[in-house]
Design a protein around this motif. Structure first.
Motif, PDB file in Angstrom:
ATOM      1  N   ALA B 154      -7.088  -2.873   3.207  1.00  0.00           N
ATOM      2  CA  ALA B 154      -8.342  -3.573   3.501  1.00  0.00           C
ATOM      3  C   ALA B 154      -9.294  -3.476   2.314  1.00  0.00           C
ATOM      4  N   VAL B 155      -9.375  -2.296   1.718  1.00  0.00           N
ATOM      5  CA  VAL B 155     -10.283  -2.125   0.581  1.00  0.00           C
ATOM      6  C   VAL B 155      -9.873  -3.046  -0.563  1.00  0.00           C
ATOM      7  N   VAL B 156      -8.554  -3.076  -0.877  1.00  0.00           N
ATOM      8  CA  VAL B 156      -8.095  -3.934  -1.968  1.00  0.00           C
ATOM      9  C   VAL B 156      -8.329  -5.400  -1.615  1.00  0.00           C
ATOM     10  N   ALA B 157      -8.014  -5.774  -0.386  1.00  0.00           N
ATOM     11  CA  ALA B 157      -8.132  -7.179   0.007  1.00  0.00           C
ATOM     12  C   ALA B 157      -9.550  -7.694  -0.203  1.00  0.00           C
ATOM     13  N   TYR B 158     -10.525  -6.852   0.115  1.00  0.00           N
ATOM     14  CA  TYR B 158     -11.912  -7.330   0.061  1.00  0.00           C
ATOM     15  C   TYR B 158     -12.632  -7.008  -1.239  1.00  0.00           C
ATOM     16  N   LYS B 159     -12.127  -6.043  -1.992  1.00  0.00           N
ATOM     17  CA  LYS B 159     -12.870  -5.668  -3.212  1.00  0.00           C
ATOM     18  C   LYS B 159     -12.102  -5.981  -4.487  1.00  0.00           C
ATOM     19  N   GLN B 160     -10.951  -6.645  -4.364  1.00  0.00           N
ATOM     20  CA  GLN B 160     -10.131  -6.849  -5.539  1.00  0.00           C
ATOM     21  C   GLN B 160     -10.841  -7.609  -6.640  1.00  0.00           C
ATOM     22  N   PRO B 161     -10.490  -7.298  -7.918  1.00  0.00           N
ATOM     23  CA  PRO B 161      -9.570  -6.231  -8.335  1.00  0.00           C
ATOM     24  C   PRO B 161     -10.228  -4.865  -8.210  1.00  0.00           C
ATOM     25  N   VAL B 162      -9.430  -3.871  -7.917  1.00  0.00           N
ATOM     26  CA  VAL B 162      -9.980  -2.579  -7.591  1.00  0.00           C
ATOM     27  C   VAL B 162      -9.065  -1.476  -8.153  1.00  0.00           C
ATOM     28  N   SER B 163      -9.663  -0.353  -8.525  1.00  0.00           N
ATOM     29  CA  SER B 163      -8.852   0.747  -9.049  1.00  0.00           C
ATOM     30  C   SER B 163      -8.535   1.731  -7.918  1.00  0.00           C
ATOM     31  N   ARG B 164      -7.575   2.598  -8.157  1.00  0.00           N
ATOM     32  CA  ARG B 164      -7.240   3.611  -7.158  1.00  0.00           C
ATOM     33  C   ARG B 164      -8.445   4.483  -6.836  1.00  0.00           C
ATOM     34  N   ALA B 165      -9.214   4.764  -7.884  1.00  0.00           N
ATOM     35  CA  ALA B 165     -10.369   5.648  -7.693  1.00  0.00           C
ATOM     36  C   ALA B 165     -11.377   5.030  -6.723  1.00  0.00           C
ATOM     37  N   MET B 166     -11.531   3.715  -6.808  1.00  0.00           N
ATOM     38  CA  MET B 166     -12.474   3.056  -5.912  1.00  0.00           C
ATOM     39  C   MET B 166     -11.990   3.115  -4.467  1.00  0.00           C
ATOM     40  N   VAL B 167     -10.686   2.940  -4.285  1.00  0.00           N
ATOM     41  CA  VAL B 167     -10.121   3.039  -2.936  1.00  0.00           C
ATOM     42  C   VAL B 167     -10.342   4.448  -2.400  1.00  0.00           C
ATOM     43  N   THR B 168     -10.080   5.414  -3.258  1.00  0.00           N
ATOM     44  CA  THR B 168     -10.278   6.812  -2.869  1.00  0.00           C
ATOM     45  C   THR B 168     -11.738   7.083  -2.506  1.00  0.00           C
ATOM     46  N   ALA B 169     -12.635   6.499  -3.285  1.00  0.00           N
ATOM     47  CA  ALA B 169     -14.060   6.745  -3.045  1.00  0.00           C
ATOM     48  C   ALA B 169     -14.485   6.221  -1.680  1.00  0.00           C
ATOM     49  N   ILE B 170     -14.016   5.056  -1.329  1.00  0.00           N
ATOM     50  CA  ILE B 170     -14.420   4.475  -0.044  1.00  0.00           C
ATOM     51  C   ILE B 170     -13.765   5.197   1.121  1.00  0.00           C
ATOM     52  N   ARG B 171     -12.485   5.543   0.943  1.00  0.00           N
ATOM     53  CA  ARG B 171     -11.791   6.205   2.046  1.00  0.00           C
ATOM     54  C   ARG B 171     -12.156   7.679   2.140  1.00  0.00           C
ATOM     55  N   GLY B 172     -12.666   8.231   1.062  1.00  0.00           N
ATOM     56  CA  GLY B 172     -13.030   9.637   1.084  1.00  0.00           C
ATOM     57  C   GLY B 172     -11.823  10.552   1.075  1.00  0.00           C
ATOM     58  N   VAL B 173     -10.691  10.017   0.680  1.00  0.00           N
ATOM     59  CA  VAL B 173      -9.480  10.821   0.642  1.00  0.00           C
ATOM     60  C   VAL B 173      -8.556  10.232  -0.421  1.00  0.00           C
ATOM     61  N   ASN B 174      -7.825  11.117  -1.065  1.00  0.00           N
ATOM     62  CA  ASN B 174      -6.943  10.683  -2.152  1.00  0.00           C
ATOM     63  C   ASN B 174      -5.993   9.586  -1.675  1.00  0.00           C
ATOM     64  N   SER B 175      -5.935   8.477  -2.419  1.00  0.00           N
ATOM     65  CA  SER B 175      -5.182   7.311  -1.947  1.00  0.00           C
ATOM     66  C   SER B 175      -4.032   6.931  -2.871  1.00  0.00           C
ATOM     67  N   ASP B 176      -3.686   7.807  -3.796  1.00  0.00           N
ATOM     68  CA  ASP B 176      -2.614   7.460  -4.740  1.00  0.00           C
ATOM     69  C   ASP B 176      -1.302   7.182  -4.027  1.00  0.00           C
ATOM     70  N   GLY B 177      -0.999   8.009  -3.038  1.00  0.00           N
ATOM     71  CA  GLY B 177       0.266   7.856  -2.311  1.00  0.00           C
ATOM     72  C   GLY B 177       0.370   6.515  -1.589  1.00  0.00           C
ATOM     73  N   VAL B 178      -0.670   6.178  -0.829  1.00  0.00           N
ATOM     74  CA  VAL B 178      -0.606   4.919  -0.078  1.00  0.00           C
ATOM     75  C   VAL B 178      -0.628   3.713  -1.011  1.00  0.00           C
ATOM     76  N   MET B 179      -1.347   3.838  -2.129  1.00  0.00           N
ATOM     77  CA  MET B 179      -1.370   2.723  -3.079  1.00  0.00           C
ATOM     78  C   MET B 179       0.027   2.500  -3.652  1.00  0.00           C
ATOM     79  N   LYS B 180       0.710   3.578  -3.944  1.00  0.00           N
ATOM     80  CA  LYS B 180       2.075   3.473  -4.462  1.00  0.00           C
ATOM     81  C   LYS B 180       2.973   2.793  -3.432  1.00  0.00           C
ATOM     82  N   LEU B 181       2.797   3.208  -2.192  1.00  0.00           N
ATOM     83  CA  LEU B 181       3.603   2.626  -1.110  1.00  0.00           C
ATOM     84  C   LEU B 181       3.357   1.120  -0.986  1.00  0.00           C
ATOM     85  N   LEU B 182       2.079   0.745  -1.002  1.00  0.00           N
ATOM     86  CA  LEU B 182       1.740  -0.673  -0.858  1.00  0.00           C
ATOM     87  C   LEU B 182       2.273  -1.492  -2.026  1.00  0.00           C
ATOM     88  N   LEU B 183       2.293  -0.862  -3.177  1.00  0.00           N
ATOM     89  CA  LEU B 183       2.818  -1.517  -4.375  1.00  0.00           C
ATOM     90  C   LEU B 183       4.315  -1.742  -4.229  1.00  0.00           C
TER      91      LEU B 183
END
Lengths: 259, 245, 245
Positions: B154-183
């Motif tokens: 959802a964060v990427v869909a609405y804020k693209q282009p977006v970095s992992r750090a931005m996703v992490t900032a909004i979710r308040g939790v490290n998002s590297d794993g889920v970003m890798k999965l989505l990729l």
């Protein structure tokens, strides 16, 4: 107050807080922060990983809550303005983050629903009629086999990419049977030795990898024992010296699969 | 099958003749169904005629058959532009014809529809056949995506282009794993590096994301403002963090 | 979608209802198309639809939609036996329904037919669309393989047998599309399923691949000897294996 931590997709403190506020209809003033932290740490221990960033994020939120809570316990007028301003801005920040997260959380629910409904409708899996395909010019016509090798090397050396193909490495570069005989001969001779000694004669990292896999397989089959007294220390390999017929067959099958 | 590949264009006499020839047997049909000859002028007339006759009983024209054949052999969405290029007809004519095909299958309530997906057209089964298909394909149709992955999406869909750090900032939790999965699942793709300091890798949603959501374009996503919490929720959140009651 | 496939007590009842409905000659409408329903629940709805459309009776039934959906998602011929098993209906009922579907598309002269091929049924384009498709394919499938397709081909060539997830993991981008392309071009073939937990479909290169590259066997592929892959790579092995589903 039990804290729920989503183990698969770990929830952050913001999500947690939002849950507490919206779903459980809880007045945060009644939440025991020490309980919250204790439960949180326990969960973290259960999932056996503690991401430093996640943890610090959690404590940031928790400390903001503590600050606000303790502030309320003080009689009015006892704290100075500066402290009060700081507290107010922290509260604002936390509020903003909660609002923002709530928006994306709801958006993600909408996306989930779309994904689900869309998945219920399967796209046509078309195929091109083979007669037509044959009449088209062949796209592999001018590709040299060496091009594939170059591409493969590029892929395997590229930074963000992954994976070493073990099966391919074994078949092409290591004589597994020879390696196995050398390993077993050596172990039968000395009964026990360090893994580093065992692979002393290995000519490449690949052979080390294969030898290590052989050790693991041998351990699984009960042919040998592995000990590692120190974390990241030397791996001791102990020959148990006995192979059942079944184990032998399994080992043969494994070797065949490898080569 | 000649659909008027003549470079003179659809309106030209020769092309018109070809098209008439193509649909010749059809125009003889006794049920009064519409045949069409692909010329732009006639398309308008045909639309109204067809609407008058409804979706039933129409015999497909050469153009219909050509478009359907293309859609049947394709696995990915096909754009009207691609079809127009292959058939050497104006895109507007293709779009009109596709509209008729869509109405034909919807009107007969067949087991599939012609949908507009990711900027193209694609044949997809109707939703009511999902459980039959799950049994037939012996696989779950709905993809397994964790709440975490959906949040990141959802964060990427609405804020693209977006970095992992931005996703992490909004979710308040490290998002590297889920970003890798989505990729790796193809929902996201890399859109290059941020030009700012740090040069973070930037992510956007992929065309496959649109396909997976059944969307024609990103513009079809509900605006983010639709998700602004209601006044009660806002109050609840605010009240729970307030100093005084 | 309930087609009476329920194994429970209710299922046998609804299954009976389906069969009764199916063999009822009275419901067959004059134009040969049949409005038939697969389930008791849906039956009511369809009756009213039929009334609405009068004698046309060309609204597809639940059973029609189910069979069509199966045929739409299948690129290989599907046997009536398979369909009967999935829908938990007698094969004879399926064959009768398939006959109706065949007549529907032939009668409307659409761009495809439901053909009986190799003991099964398959949706295939009509012959008169062949030259349109040839043009479409030659434009869509550029005479040269894309860099992405070649990359995927290299991965399969050197790592076979290999799953799609593995190719995706190595290339770092979703590879389903290019794998499909390579399969449809005949350079790859399916080598069964992985015996591992995920049971992923495994792919190998085809004899055609060797032929087109002028190789006698895979052993003639240029060895990657002396080449040591980058070290960062190792950790991802397990990740990609876990991703396989």
């Amino acid at each position: 107050m039990a804290v729920t931590v989503d183990e698969a997709g770990f929830k952050g403190p913001i999500a947690l807080l939002l849950d507490l506020i919206t779903q459980q209809q809880i007045d945060l003033w009644s939440v025991s922060i020490s309980n919250l932290i204790r439960d949180y740490l326990q969960k973290v221990q259960e999932i056996a990983q503690l991401d430093l960033e996640d943890a610090s994020e959690f404590f940031m939120v928790a400390s903001t809550l503590i600050g606000m809570k303790s502030h309320r316990l003080l009689p009015p007028g006892e704290s100075d303005d500066e402290e009060e301003d700081e507290l107010a801005s922290e509260r604002e920040l936390l509020l903003l983050r909660l609002f923002e997260f709530k928006v994306f959380k709801d958006a993600s629910d909408a996306i989930a629903s779309r994904v689900h409904h869309s998945a219920m409708r399967v796209a046509r899996r078309g195929t091109y009629p083979i007669e037509l395909m044959n009449s088209l010019p062949d796209p592999l016509g001018d590709v040299e086999p060496s091009r594939l090798a170059d591409l493969m090397k590029d892929l395997l050396s590229a930074q963000p990419r992954s994976i070493v193909d073990d099966s391919y490495l074994f078949t092409r570069r290591v004589d597994v049977e020879l390696l196995r005989r050398r390993t077993i001969d050596e172990l039968e001779r000395v009964h026990s030795l360090d893994f580093t000694e065992l692979v002393d004669w290995s000519s490449s990292r690949l052979e080390v990898c294969v030898a290590f896999l052989l050790m693991l397989e041998g351990f699984r089959l009960g042919i040998l024992d592995l000990r590692q007294p120190e974390l990241l220390g030397n791996l001791q390999v102990v020959w148990l010296g006995w192979i059942s017929e079944q184990t032998k067959a399994e080992l043969e099958a494994l070797l065949q699969a490898l080569s | 099958m000649d659909l008027g590949t003549d470079k003179g264009g659809v309106g030209s006499a020769s092309s018109g003749a070809v098209l008439t020839g193509l649909s010749d047997p059809v125009s003889e049909s006794s049920d009064g169904s519409v045949d069409r000859d692909g010329s732009v002028d006639d398309f308008e007339a045909n639309v109204s005629k067809e609407e008058f006759h409804g979706a039933e009983g129409s015999i497909a024209s050469g153009l219909t058959r050509a478009i359907e054949a293309i859609l049947i052999v394709s696995s990915e969405p096909v754009t009207s532009k691609d079809v127009a290029a292959v058939l050497d007809l104006p895109e507007v004519a293709i779009i009109a014809e596709i509209g008729r095909i869509q109405r034909f299958y919807a009107g007969h309530d067949r087991g599939f529809r012609l949908d507009r997906i990711a900027g193209g057209y694609q044949i997809r089964t109707t939703e009511d056949t999902a459980d039959v298909l799950e049994r037939f394909l012996s696989e779950r149709l709905a993809p397994r995506l964790s709440a975490a992955a959906l949040e990141a999406l959802a964060v990427v869909a609405y804020k693209q282009p977006v970095s992992r750090a931005m996703v992490t900032a909004i979710r308040g939790v490290n998002s590297d794993g889920v970003m890798k999965l989505l990729l790796s699942r193809g929902y996201l793709q890399v859109a290059g590096r941020d030009r700012g300091p740090g040069q973070a890798m930037m992510y956007v949603t992929s065309p496959l994301f649109l396909e997976r959501l059944g969307l024609d374009s990103l513009a079809d996503l509900e605006p983010l403002s639709d998700f602004v919490p209601s006044a009660e929720v806002l109050e609840a959140i605010e009240a729970s963090l307030k100093d005084e009651e």
